[in-house]
Write an enzyme that holds these catalytic residues in place. Structure first.
Site, PDB file in Angstrom:
ATOM      1  NE  ARG A   4      41.471  62.007  25.927  1.00  0.00           N
ATOM      2  CZ  ARG A   4      42.318  62.804  25.479  1.00  0.00           C
ATOM      3  NH1 ARG A   4      43.469  62.950  26.087  1.00  0.00           N
ATOM      4  NH2 ARG A   4      42.163  63.471  24.326  1.00  0.00           N
TER       5      ARG A   4
ATOM      6  CE1 TYR B 120      47.800  43.860  44.402  1.00  0.00           C
ATOM      7  CE2 TYR B 120      48.328  46.037  42.967  1.00  0.00           C
ATOM      8  CZ  TYR B 120      47.514  44.949  43.222  1.00  0.00           C
ATOM      9  OH  TYR B 120      46.371  44.577  42.351  1.00  0.00           O
TER      10      TYR B 120
ATOM     11  CG  ASP C 144      50.380  51.783  47.391  1.00  0.00           C
ATOM     12  OD1 ASP C 144      49.563  52.477  48.010  1.00  0.00           O
ATOM     13  OD2 ASP C 144      50.248  51.180  46.349  1.00  0.00           O
TER      14      ASP C 144
ATOM     15  CE  LYS D  24      42.439  47.466  46.924  1.00  0.00           C
ATOM     16  NZ  LYS D  24      43.032  48.058  45.597  1.00  0.00           N
TER      17      LYS D  24
END
Length: 383
Positions: free
Chosen positions: A39, A92, A165, A190
């Protein structure tokens, strides 16, 4: 026997061993000298973050469990309870849902800025605790191209950070730090990964202080990407440049084809000369215009359904940027959470379809689209 692998192995472990207390103290005394708990950091997630950081010319990055986690981390890097955020109206739907539904519960408020005002004077939208502006290099789903340098200047004049973004463009087309952005976000799901088999995100910082803040957020909120997903994303990233060039070539050919279809009312693609930001896209995007486009059919659900049923090479899959082409329906998926008025204001209507153009032989894609439109035309004529 000494083994030196060419490809980084998958470190599928949640924890790393220490030899003794000296190694423990080394871990805390020299951050980055070794690993302790995945983590907090893992060789695979660090490799992905470092690779995207290099492409974006940043000073540090984190890899997260999704693009949404990346957006969350970027906002939290600058905001605390009671702060205010500006967000491009063309954004988005998941970003707006995060701001409206969840961050509002933490006392972070948002004002949406129309596209036309992003790169001008932001003063009318700024409040005493406004911290940042969130926008997209190329907007989803209408493919508007933001003037990054002008927007950065408008933000910095008001003391705001610019968070971009860059998912649709990728650093192959545009590097926002070259235009003075402060943080860059990618949905690695993506184009970075590119094969529709990974869910991941990355945030890249332009200054060291922000990079350290992102690492703390990632560790304490548990946003770190898993080793396997990181390894797959790095593998996909190695062909990014070749894939983007192929995506762009195919998308431009399809955009030109769509312009000629009598049932298509509008085509949204920055590579078309009549696109309002075509010249900006050409200079800011190194003559590459991306693999995404959208187009407008008649605002009748059955017309859209007929097109979706008829096409064979563009399956209806509500995501984007894989090597295989697909289509999506913004009104019912990515921008479903917007209010009806927001949808109307943005031009997201019943007839809007978004295409994610893959890297298949373009002749095959054009042939498929041709028969699909023939089917739509026949249906419209017989009804």
């Amino acid at each position: 026997m000494h083994i030196t692998p060419k490809i980084t192995p998958i470190y599928q472990t949640s924890v790393f061993k220490f030899e003794d207390l000296n190694e423990l103290e080394l871990y805390y005394g020299e951050p980055g000298s070794r690993y302790m708990y995945s983590r907090n950091g893992n060789p695979n997630s660090d490799e992905l973050a470092d690779a995207v950081n290099l492409l974006e010319n940043g000073v540090g990055a984190i890899a997260t469990g999704s693009g949404m986690a990346a957006i969350f981390a970027a906002i939290m890097a600058y905001c605390t309870a009671g702060d205010h955020v500006l967000c491009a109206a063309d954004i988005y739907g998941g970003s707006s849902a995060l701001l409206n539904l969840e961050l509002s519960r933490l006392g972070i408020t948002v004002t949406y800025v129309p596209f036309e005002d992003l790169s001008t004077d932001l003063t009318p939208y700024v409040q005493s605790r406004t911290r940042l502006l969130l926008c997209e290099t190329i907007s989803n789903p209408l493919l508007r191209v933001i003037d990054l340098r002008a927007t950065a200047e408008a933000c910095h004049a008001c003391g705001l950070k610019l968070v971009v973004d860059n998912t649709f463009a990728t650093p192959i087309i545009t590097r926002p730090f070259d235009h003075e952005a402060d943080l860059v976000i990618h949905s690695v799901t993506k184009y970075i990964s590119g094969h529709s088999d990974v869910t991941a995100g990355v945030v890249v910082a332009r200054v060291a202080e922000d990079a350290e803040r992102l690492k703390q957020i990632s560790m304490l909120f548990g946003l770190t990407l898993s080793p396997m997903e990181s390894w797959l994303a790095v593998r996909g990233l190695k062909t990014l440049r070749l894939r983007i060039e192929a995506h762009c070539r195919n998308a431009e050919a399809i955009a030109l084809f769509l312009e000629q279809q009598p049932t298509v009312r509008t085509v949204h693609y920055p590579g078309l000369h009549q696109h309002p930001q075509h010249l900006l896209a050409a200079t800011q995007g190194s003559q590459l215009f991306g693999g995404m486009l959208s187009f407008q059919l008649e605002d009748e659900a059955e017309v859209v359904n007929q097109f979706m049923r008829a096409t064979k090479r563009f399956p209806f899959a509500p995501s984007l940027a894989g090597v295989d082409s697909s289509l999506s329906y913004p009104l019912g998926t990515s921008h479903r959470s917007l209010t009806p008025q927001q949808q109307v204001d943005l031009g997201i209507t019943v007839g809007l379809i978004r295409l994610s153009v893959g890297i298949e032989p373009v002749e095959e894609l054009l042939t498929d689209l041709e028969q699909a439109f023939a089917s739509v035309t026949h249906t419209m004529q017989t009804n």
